[in-house]
Design a protein around this motif. Structure first.
Motif, PDB file in Angstrom:
ATOM      1  N   ILE A  40       0.827  -1.497   0.656  1.00 36.95           N
ATOM      2  CA  ILE A  40      -0.062   0.197   0.499  1.00 36.95           C
ATOM      3  C   ILE A  40       0.785   1.181   0.377  1.00 36.95           C
ATOM      4  N   LYS A  41       0.760   2.214  -0.916  1.00 34.26           N
ATOM      5  CA  LYS A  41       1.688   3.562  -1.190  1.00 34.26           C
ATOM      6  C   LYS A  41       0.368   4.455  -0.219  1.00 34.26           C
ATOM      7  N   GLY A  42       0.613   4.840   0.653  1.00 30.39           N
ATOM      8  CA  GLY A  42      -0.060   6.018   1.492  1.00 30.39           C
ATOM      9  C   GLY A  42       0.620   6.090   2.657  1.00 30.39           C
ATOM     10  N   MET A  82       7.106  -2.061  -3.089  1.00 33.11           N
ATOM     11  CA  MET A  82       7.495  -0.586  -3.264  1.00 33.11           C
ATOM     12  C   MET A  82       7.431  -1.168  -5.012  1.00 33.11           C
ATOM     13  N   GLY A  83       7.120  -0.390  -6.127  1.00 32.66           N
ATOM     14  CA  GLY A  83       7.793   0.107  -7.206  1.00 32.66           C
ATOM     15  C   GLY A  83       7.665   0.076  -8.224  1.00 32.66           C
ATOM     16  N   ALA A  84       8.122   0.494  -9.228  1.00 34.86           N
ATOM     17  CA  ALA A  84       7.460   0.998 -10.590  1.00 34.86           C
ATOM     18  C   ALA A  84       6.371  -0.451 -10.880  1.00 34.86           C
ATOM     19  N   LYS A  86       6.102   9.319  -3.966  1.00 38.14           N
ATOM     20  CA  LYS A  86       6.064   9.825  -5.600  1.00 38.14           C
ATOM     21  C   LYS A  86       4.213   9.884  -6.089  1.00 38.14           C
ATOM     22  N   ASN A  87       3.313   9.851  -5.549  1.00 40.87           N
ATOM     23  CA  ASN A  87       1.996   9.873  -5.903  1.00 40.87           C
ATOM     24  C   ASN A  87       1.122  11.368  -5.450  1.00 40.87           C
ATOM     25  N   ILE A  88       2.489  12.476  -4.905  1.00 40.88           N
ATOM     26  CA  ILE A  88       1.768  13.919  -4.580  1.00 40.88           C
ATOM     27  C   ILE A  88       2.594  14.512  -6.533  1.00 40.88           C
ATOM     28  N   ILE A 117       9.045   7.764 -12.279  1.00 41.61           N
ATOM     29  CA  ILE A 117       8.837   8.365 -13.650  1.00 41.61           C
ATOM     30  C   ILE A 117       8.109   7.104 -14.371  1.00 41.61           C
ATOM     31  N   THR A 118       7.950   5.794 -13.595  1.00 38.79           N
ATOM     32  CA  THR A 118       6.874   4.893 -14.195  1.00 38.79           C
ATOM     33  C   THR A 118       5.152   5.620 -13.756  1.00 38.79           C
ATOM     34  N   THR A 119       4.771   6.223 -12.297  1.00 39.23           N
ATOM     35  CA  THR A 119       4.060   6.221 -12.257  1.00 39.23           C
ATOM     36  C   THR A 119       3.876   7.765 -12.561  1.00 39.23           C
ATOM     37  N   GLY A 139       0.516   6.848 -14.592  1.00 35.54           N
ATOM     38  CA  GLY A 139      -0.068   6.237 -13.680  1.00 35.54           C
ATOM     39  C   GLY A 139      -1.912   7.584 -13.562  1.00 35.54           C
ATOM     40  N   ARG A 140      -2.141   6.755 -12.490  1.00 30.00           N
ATOM     41  CA  ARG A 140      -3.378   7.146 -12.562  1.00 30.00           C
ATOM     42  C   ARG A 140      -3.833   8.605 -11.530  1.00 30.00           C
ATOM     43  N   ASN A 141      -2.776   8.830 -10.563  1.00 34.23           N
ATOM     44  CA  ASN A 141      -2.659   9.695 -10.714  1.00 34.23           C
ATOM     45  C   ASN A 141      -2.301  10.876 -12.029  1.00 34.23           C
ATOM     46  N   ARG A 142      -1.548  10.935 -12.408  1.00 37.11           N
ATOM     47  CA  ARG A 142      -1.471  11.347 -13.347  1.00 37.11           C
ATOM     48  C   ARG A 142      -2.298  11.799 -14.163  1.00 37.11           C
TER      49      ARG A 142
HETATM   50  O1  LIG Z   1      -1.614   4.706 -11.181  1.00 39.58           O
HETATM   51  P1  LIG Z   1      -1.155   4.623  -9.514  1.00 39.58           P
HETATM   52  O2  LIG Z   1      -0.175   6.674 -10.072  1.00 39.58           O
HETATM   53  O3  LIG Z   1      -1.802   4.688  -8.740  1.00 39.58           O
HETATM   54  O4  LIG Z   1       0.638   4.464  -9.628  1.00 39.58           O
HETATM   55  C1  LIG Z   1       0.698   3.249  -9.835  1.00 39.58           C
HETATM   56  C2  LIG Z   1       1.734   2.444  -9.246  1.00 39.58           C
HETATM   57  O5  LIG Z   1       1.469   3.017  -7.978  1.00 39.58           O
HETATM   58  C3  LIG Z   1       2.466   3.260 -10.148  1.00 39.58           C
HETATM   59  O6  LIG Z   1       3.766   2.330  -9.248  1.00 39.58           O
END
Ligand SMILES: O=P(O)(O)OC[C@H](O)CO
Ligand SMILES: NC(=O)c1ccc[n+]([C@@H]2O[C@H](COP(=O)([O-])OP(=O)(O)OC[C@H]3O[C@@H](n4cnc5c(N)ncnc54)[C@H](O)[C@@H]3O)[C@@H](O)[C@H]2O)c1
Length: 383
Positions: free
Chosen positions: A118-120, A147-149, A204-206, A261-263, A267-270
């Protein structure tokens, strides 16, 4: 591992792909793994996806379009899903974890090993609390992190990627997690820096929100790269202020620069932040989340809020202009364009603060007295 029983808590986008990775290893050992599903096994979900429920083996076993493997049992009953587990994999959006932990008290084996994907983070009155600490503290169990890309949809179709397991002390347990997740297309490395790994995944989500705003404003690649560099510097500075043990090398693992980089690319936040900027902030992030993500959850906006609370409480706001600006834009205090204009608004900008030299500086922290001293003399960190 042969006698292990794995339960996955969470069945969203990443939860389903994590299940697929785990199943490809556990199937060789011939044991059944359980997966707690919050809503995906409701009749509505079953109609559209076809899902194997407790004591009701049914093939093909697919959730969110992902073939999970033949030996996974999806279970809507949390207590039943965890009761025999020796390994717990937590993978829900972070805002639900406090409630889930409360429900699990007294329901799990005392010697169970856990890992959080979980990222948060949570912010409590006594200060910030990483999700792995929340799990460890509330349930009295050891908890690693992974965690990771890792954009789930790409791993679902077996495109190569890497990940990082963060552990505190027990390398043997960390290696067991590495073994459980690794496949030829998913390469996992363990590092002894649990806070560093988890903070990379969280912060990285911010930065991804900032990158999405840049895309929505059509500012181009150079500006986006600048935002990513500044974001990385703020991620490192914030992590080291909270935990002096955080290692620089962690930022070069998959959980660090690669995930950033990948996010920021896919990513969804982007994606949601891009839409927010394109229509000038007229629709809120909440509205866009439900319009664009079909039930999936955004982590960056909540994390920006949580980090802002920490910065505000500790008097660190000026040290983190990018994190602060993302928060102010997300709550509507600033327009999306402020992401590139903030240099003019702030007395000392991030671009001025975070030169390549500051990236080499070693900030001290991190007990409360140390933190207080740091917030009084910011130059230690930033110059
Ligand atoms: O789609 P996001 O922005 O939640 O990012 C997804 C993952 O955390 C990328 O590693
Ligand atoms: N999706 C990815 O590409 C990806 C990759 C790596 C890490 N992560 C991280 O993994 C975690 C989970 O993300 P995800 O993409 O699997 O989830 P998701 O965004 O698909 O989340 C939706 C899930 O939340 C569940 N849910 C909704 N309300 C709930 C409630 N009240 N209690 C419990 N569950 C509830 C839904 O049933 C669904 O399973 C997040 O921290 C995310 O940052 C995601």
């Amino acid at each position: 591992m042969a006698s292990s029983r794995v339960t996955i808590i969470g069945s969203g986008n990443w939860g389903c792909v994590a299940a697929k990775l785990i199943m490809s290893n556990t199937i060789k050992l011939g044991f059944i793994s359980r997966m707690w599903v919050y809503e995906e096994c409701s009749s509505k979900w079953r109609e559209t996806h076809g899902c194997q429920q407790r004591n009701q083996r049914k093939k093909p076993n697919i959730l969110l379009g992902i073939k999970l493997g033949e030996n996974v049992v999806a279970d809507p009953d949390l207590d039943n899903a965890v009761k025999d587990a020796t390994m717990l994999v937590f993978v829900t959006p972070h805002q639900f974890m406090e409630g889930i932990c409360k429900r699990l008290v007294g329901k799990i084996k005392p010697d169970v090993e856990a890992i959080s994907l979980i990222k948060g983070m949570e912010v409590k009155t006594e200060g910030p609390c990483m999700i792995s600490s929340l799990i460890s503290d509330q349930l009295g169990i050891n908890c690693c992190v992974l965690m990771g890309a890792n954009i789930a949809n790409e791993i679902a179709v077996e495109k190569f990627s890497e990940a990082t397991v963060g552990f505190r002390e027990n390398k043997e347990v960390a290696e067991r997690w590495v073994q459980l997740f690794s496949t030829p297309y998913f390469q996992v490395t363990a590092v002894q820096d649990i806070e560093g790994v988890e903070l990379c995944g969280t912060l990285k989500n911010i930065v991804a929100i900032a990158a999405g705003l840049i895309d929505g404003l059509e500012m181009g690649n150079n500006t986006k790269a600048a935002i990513m560099r500044i974001g990385l510097a703020e991620m490192r500075a914030f992590s080291k202020l909270l935990f002096s043990s955080v290692k620089d090398s962690t930022f070069f693992e998959s959980c660090g620069v690669a995930d950033l980089i990948t996010t920021c690319m896919g990513g969804r936040n982007r994606k949601v932040a891009e839409a927010f900027a394109r229509d000038g902030g007229k629709r809120s992030f909440d509205e866009l989340e439900s319009q664009l993500l079909q039930g999936q959850k955004l982590q960056g906006v909540l994390t920006a809020k949580e980090v802002h609370t920490v910065l505000n409480n500790r008097g660190w706001l000026e040290m983190f202009p990018l994190f602060t600006t993302v928060y102010e834009i997300s709550v509507g205090c600033l327009p999306p364009t402020a992401i590139v204009e903030y240099r003019e608004h702030k007395s000392k900008s991030c671009l001025e603060h975070f030169t390549p030299q500051t990236l080499e500086a070693e900030p001290k922290p991190s007990d409360d007295k140390e933190v207080e001293r740091n917030s009084n003399s910011r130059s230690e960190l930033l110059e």
